[in-house]
Design a protein around this motif. Structure first.
Motif, PDB file in Angstrom:
ATOM      1  N   LEU A  42     -26.818  20.154   5.355  1.00  0.00           N
ATOM      2  CA  LEU A  42     -26.446  20.073   4.132  1.00  0.00           C
ATOM      3  C   LEU A  42     -25.179  20.187   3.860  1.00  0.00           C
ATOM      4  N   ILE A  43     -24.140  19.303   2.963  1.00  0.00           N
ATOM      5  CA  ILE A  43     -22.544  19.740   3.389  1.00  0.00           C
ATOM      6  C   ILE A  43     -22.551  21.092   2.270  1.00  0.00           C
ATOM      7  N   GLN A  44     -22.948  20.738   1.234  1.00  0.00           N
ATOM      8  CA  GLN A  44     -22.913  21.766  -0.120  1.00  0.00           C
ATOM      9  C   GLN A  44     -21.318  21.907  -0.721  1.00  0.00           C
ATOM     10  N   PRO A  45     -21.096  20.585  -0.547  1.00  0.00           N
ATOM     11  CA  PRO A  45     -19.396  20.710  -1.135  1.00  0.00           C
ATOM     12  C   PRO A  45     -19.024  21.825  -2.795  1.00  0.00           C
ATOM     13  N   TYR A  46     -19.825  21.573  -3.683  1.00  0.00           N
ATOM     14  CA  TYR A  46     -20.289  22.396  -4.449  1.00  0.00           C
ATOM     15  C   TYR A  46     -20.678  23.604  -4.252  1.00  0.00           C
ATOM     16  N   LEU A  47     -20.964  24.051  -3.742  1.00  0.00           N
ATOM     17  CA  LEU A  47     -21.545  25.748  -2.896  1.00  0.00           C
ATOM     18  C   LEU A  47     -20.323  27.021  -3.032  1.00  0.00           C
ATOM     19  N   ASN A  48     -18.655  26.439  -2.707  1.00  0.00           N
ATOM     20  CA  ASN A  48     -17.380  27.319  -2.851  1.00  0.00           C
ATOM     21  C   ASN A  48     -17.618  27.373  -4.325  1.00  0.00           C
ATOM     22  N   GLN A  49     -17.574  26.795  -5.496  1.00  0.00           N
ATOM     23  CA  GLN A  49     -17.173  26.779  -6.960  1.00  0.00           C
ATOM     24  C   GLN A  49     -18.270  27.595  -7.511  1.00  0.00           C
ATOM     25  N   TRP A  50     -18.832  28.287  -7.064  1.00  0.00           N
ATOM     26  CA  TRP A  50     -20.117  29.453  -7.116  1.00  0.00           C
ATOM     27  C   TRP A  50     -19.633  30.653  -7.265  1.00  0.00           C
ATOM     28  N   ARG A  51     -18.992  30.998  -5.961  1.00  0.00           N
ATOM     29  CA  ARG A  51     -18.770  31.566  -5.527  1.00  0.00           C
ATOM     30  C   ARG A  51     -17.610  32.872  -6.649  1.00  0.00           C
ATOM     31  N   GLN A  98     -30.854  27.064   6.553  1.00  0.00           N
ATOM     32  CA  GLN A  98     -28.957  26.875   5.592  1.00  0.00           C
ATOM     33  C   GLN A  98     -28.825  26.316   5.394  1.00  0.00           C
ATOM     34  N   TYR A  99     -28.978  25.359   6.894  1.00  0.00           N
ATOM     35  CA  TYR A  99     -27.666  24.464   6.723  1.00  0.00           C
ATOM     36  C   TYR A  99     -28.175  22.537   7.373  1.00  0.00           C
ATOM     37  N   LEU A 146     -29.447  15.291  -1.742  1.00  0.00           N
ATOM     38  CA  LEU A 146     -29.225  16.467  -0.376  1.00  0.00           C
ATOM     39  C   LEU A 146     -27.901  16.670  -0.497  1.00  0.00           C
ATOM     40  N   GLN A 147     -27.018  16.303  -0.157  1.00  0.00           N
ATOM     41  CA  GLN A 147     -25.810  16.106  -0.382  1.00  0.00           C
ATOM     42  C   GLN A 147     -24.397  16.269  -0.905  1.00  0.00           C
ATOM     43  N   GLY A 148     -25.676  16.715  -2.194  1.00  0.00           N
ATOM     44  CA  GLY A 148     -24.884  17.681  -3.353  1.00  0.00           C
ATOM     45  C   GLY A 148     -25.647  18.379  -4.442  1.00  0.00           C
ATOM     46  N   THR A 149     -27.115  18.740  -3.621  1.00  0.00           N
ATOM     47  CA  THR A 149     -27.344  20.131  -3.746  1.00  0.00           C
ATOM     48  C   THR A 149     -26.779  21.440  -3.301  1.00  0.00           C
ATOM     49  N   ILE A 150     -26.704  22.057  -4.356  1.00  0.00           N
ATOM     50  CA  ILE A 150     -26.485  23.596  -4.163  1.00  0.00           C
ATOM     51  C   ILE A 150     -27.509  24.412  -3.090  1.00  0.00           C
ATOM     52  N   SER A 151     -28.703  24.145  -3.717  1.00  0.00           N
ATOM     53  CA  SER A 151     -29.487  25.313  -3.228  1.00  0.00           C
ATOM     54  C   SER A 151     -31.270  24.344  -2.996  1.00  0.00           C
ATOM     55  N   VAL A 152     -31.054  24.687  -1.676  1.00  0.00           N
ATOM     56  CA  VAL A 152     -32.739  24.184  -1.536  1.00  0.00           C
ATOM     57  C   VAL A 152     -33.877  25.069  -1.383  1.00  0.00           C
ATOM     58  N   GLU A 153     -34.487  24.827  -1.874  1.00  0.00           N
ATOM     59  CA  GLU A 153     -36.227  25.891  -1.778  1.00  0.00           C
ATOM     60  C   GLU A 153     -37.493  25.572  -1.447  1.00  0.00           C
ATOM     61  N   LYS A 154     -38.205  25.502  -0.847  1.00  0.00           N
ATOM     62  CA  LYS A 154     -39.575  25.014  -0.351  1.00  0.00           C
ATOM     63  C   LYS A 154     -40.863  26.110  -0.769  1.00  0.00           C
ATOM     64  N   ARG A 155     -41.117  25.368  -1.609  1.00  0.00           N
ATOM     65  CA  ARG A 155     -42.461  26.416  -2.579  1.00  0.00           C
ATOM     66  C   ARG A 155     -43.735  25.862  -2.453  1.00  0.00           C
ATOM     67  N   TRP A 156     -44.931  26.011  -2.226  1.00  0.00           N
ATOM     68  CA  TRP A 156     -46.188  25.387  -2.450  1.00  0.00           C
ATOM     69  C   TRP A 156     -45.888  23.508  -1.697  1.00  0.00           C
TER      70      TRP A 156
END
Length: 153
Positions: free
Chosen positions: A142-151, A122-123, A65-75
């Motif tokens: 969620l820390i999402q360290p990679y999120l800033n690289q995609w903006r 979100q967090y 979870l700590q290296g995750t860019i996004s989290v989604e729940k489906r089914w």
């Protein structure tokens, strides 16, 4: 003394090659069966999950979870998008929690569970496991360290 009695007297004190091969075969067979006997005696099937196994599951999930860019729940499945493009999912399959990468194959993470649920915002992500009439909960921020690289600026 005749020839036959001389031969017997000469070889009476030692082992023959055939005797050594037979005894070695018996020893190796017993040595190979010993671990199987121990695993049958000390088998863990049918025993309830203990707190350490569930804690280990939560710890492993937390690392992903700590290296995750996004989290989604489906089914009733939890999907984690990783920076390398892999999509990791956690889902209940029968009485197990399985982990899949890009929807292919699976790895059994926990067994003998009655219920698995994941809630997220979100967090944070909250994992809830029910096993043997007990409920275990773990919340990961969620820390999402990679999120800033995609903006884009």
């Amino acid at each position: 003394m005749d020839e036959q009695s001389q031969f017997v007297a000469k070889h009476e004190g030692g082992y023959t090659l055939l005797e050594m091969i037979i005894s070695l075969t018996i020893f190796l067979t017993l040595a190979a069966l010993t671990p199987l006997m121990f695993s049958a005696i000390f088998s863990t099937s049918g025993r309830p999950l203990n707190h350490q196994e569930i804690s280990l599951f939560f710890e492993q999930a937390d690392k992903e979870l700590q290296g995750t860019i996004s989290v989604e729940k489906r089914w009733d499945r939890l999907y984690l998008m990783q920076p390398d493009g892999k999509e990791i999912s956690y889902e209940k399959y029968g009485d197990r929690i399985v982990r899949k990468v890009n929807g292919a194959g699976f790895e059994v993470i926990l067994q003998d569970i009655q219920r698995f649920r994941a809630e997220h915002d979100q967090y944070s992500v909250e994992l809830i496991v029910q096993a043997h009439e007990r409920s275990f909960t773990h919340k990961a921020i969620l820390i999402q360290p990679y999120l800033n690289q995609w903006r884009t600026p």
